[in-house]
Design a protein around this motif. Structure first.
Motif, mmCIF file in Angstrom:
data_model
loop_
_atom_site.group_PDB
_atom_site.id
_atom_site.type_symbol
_atom_site.label_atom_id
_atom_site.label_comp_id
_atom_site.label_asym_id
_atom_site.label_seq_id
_atom_site.Cartn_x
_atom_site.Cartn_y
_atom_site.Cartn_z
ATOM 1 N N HIS A 1 0.826 -1.205 0.000
ATOM 2 C CA HIS A 1 0.000 0.000 0.000
ATOM 3 C C HIS A 1 0.863 1.260 0.000
ATOM 4 C CE1 HIS A 1 -3.678 2.334 0.841
ATOM 5 N NE2 HIS A 1 -2.913 3.061 1.653
ATOM 6 N N TYR A 2 1.944 1.252 0.781
ATOM 7 C CA TYR A 2 2.807 2.427 0.883
ATOM 8 C C TYR A 2 4.005 2.381 -0.064
ATOM 9 C CZ TYR A 2 0.278 4.122 4.973
ATOM 10 O OH TYR A 2 -0.689 4.618 5.822
ATOM 11 N N ARG A 3 4.125 1.314 -0.873
ATOM 12 C CA ARG A 3 5.179 1.186 -1.883
ATOM 13 C C ARG A 3 6.569 1.255 -1.238
ATOM 14 N NH1 ARG A 3 1.909 5.095 -2.824
ATOM 15 N NH2 ARG A 3 3.547 6.684 -2.676
ATOM 16 N N LEU A 4 6.718 0.512 -0.146
ATOM 17 C CA LEU A 4 7.954 0.542 0.623
ATOM 18 C C LEU A 4 8.937 -0.530 0.158
ATOM 19 C CD1 LEU A 4 6.535 0.895 4.242
ATOM 20 C CD2 LEU A 4 7.782 2.648 3.007
ATOM 21 N N GLU A 5 10.207 -0.282 0.420
ATOM 22 C CA GLU A 5 11.236 -1.317 0.329
ATOM 23 C C GLU A 5 11.683 -1.632 1.750
ATOM 24 O OE1 GLU A 5 15.822 -2.043 -1.239
ATOM 25 O OE2 GLU A 5 14.710 -0.246 -1.865
#
Length: 331
Positions: A172-176
């Motif tokens: 959802h937050y496009r995190l790595e």
């Protein structure tokens, strides 16, 4: 008259079987090394005195010699965030409680933030990170975590399998997300220092609040004050708050829709209509006895519903502990 000797309880440095932890995992003494070497090499001609003399000469020759292994200072890109948990005491709604503090650090500016949570599960982890993201007005492109507590499970090979809730949060937050190597706390030393720093400067004396949400707001306000009054290690004359204002440009924008960190589970109620969730029992009602119940588990609430009709059966505050019965007398 013979008096039985009291049973000694294992201390913090003693395992349950009575053996000290350092005895099984630490360094061996010069007396223990000959036996260990002979067992591993099957060299029966090795004598104890020979090995002890060699160890003694080596220690004398290397006494005071600095570590021959070199170190490189880690450089962190702007926007990178380190995450860790710490525990501190606080008074919540008039009662002292062990508060699980989610601490984040942005090493580029040395910005340190903290929120209060009742546990370290995936739902609490996601909710705490959401509070931090909303407070700073953006999403870091990379977060570094110490271990898989709350985020997933680490197998014997060291690989981490993310939980369903945290995996959806990352998407959802496009995190790595990066995980440190086992026993390598130096890979996230910034947040390790931040845990102790914020515990000493925020939680002494113990803070008071009516709820975890209010306590988190107090913590974030104090963290902003500390950032304004302390200087960045890279720029000794510049406050952390000013450097962090420049670092905001490296953050990603917040998503347009909010994320709901919820875990859905289907459970069978017992003959009393109680549903077991995380070792605590919640009353769905006598009408739901021995039938399937759908549970929506969030960081602060547990909602029970009928899987067939979607009818709301009950909603309770989530309990942290074990073997508690949560019931609504109206049911």
């Amino acid at each position: 008259m013979h008096r039985p000797q009291p049973t000694r309880q294992p201390g913090p440095h003693v395992r349950q079987d009575g053996q000290p932890v350092k005895q099984t995992t630490g360094r061996h003494s010069s007396c223990r090394k000959p036996k260990k070497i002979s067992d591993e090499t099957r060299n029966t001609d090795l004598t104890k005195n020979t090995t002890m003399r060699y160890v003694h000469r080596w220690r004398e020759a290397n006494r005071g010699v600095p570590d021959r292994e070199g170190y490189v200072r880690l450089e962190w890109a702007a926007g990178s965030m380190q995450v860790d948990f710490g525990v501190a005491r606080a008074r919540i709604a008039g009662e002292m409680a062990d508060v699980h503090c989610l601490v984040v650090s942005l090493p580029y500016s040395n910005m340190r933030l903290c929120v209060a949570l009742p546990g370290e599960n995936a739902e609490c982890l996601c909710h705490g990170l959401m509070l931090v993201f909303e407070h700073i007005g953006g999403v870091p492109p990379v977060i570094v975590m110490d271990n898989a507590t709350g985020a997933g499970r680490r197998n014997a090979k060291g690989e981490v399998a993310l939980t369903g809730v945290f995996s959806a949060f990352v998407a959802h937050y496009r995190l790595e997300v990066r995980f440190c190597n086992p026993y390598s706390g130096n890979e996230k030393g910034s947040v390790e220092n931040a845990v102790g720093f914020l515990r000493r400067n925020l939680m002494v004396p113990p803070m008071r609040a009516e709820s975890y949400g209010q306590l988190s707001r107090f913590m974030l306000e104090r963290c902003d004050g500390l950032a304004a009054s302390s200087c960045c290690p890279r720029l000794p004359d510049v406050p952390v708050a000013e450097v962090f204002d420049e670092e905001r440009a490296a953050l990603m924008p917040l998503p347009s829709t909010a994320f709901d960190p919820v875990r859905w589970e289907s459970r069978t109620a017992d003959k009393y209509g109680l549903v077991d969730i995380d070792s605590n029992r919640y009353l769905a009602g006598p009408d739901s006895a021995r039938s399937r119940v759908l549970a929506a588990i969030r960081w602060d609430t547990v909602t029970l519903a009928s899987p067939a009709t979607g009818e709301l059966l009950a909603e309770y505050p989530r309990q942290y502990g074990r073997s508690r019965n949560v019931e609504d007398p109206a049911l």
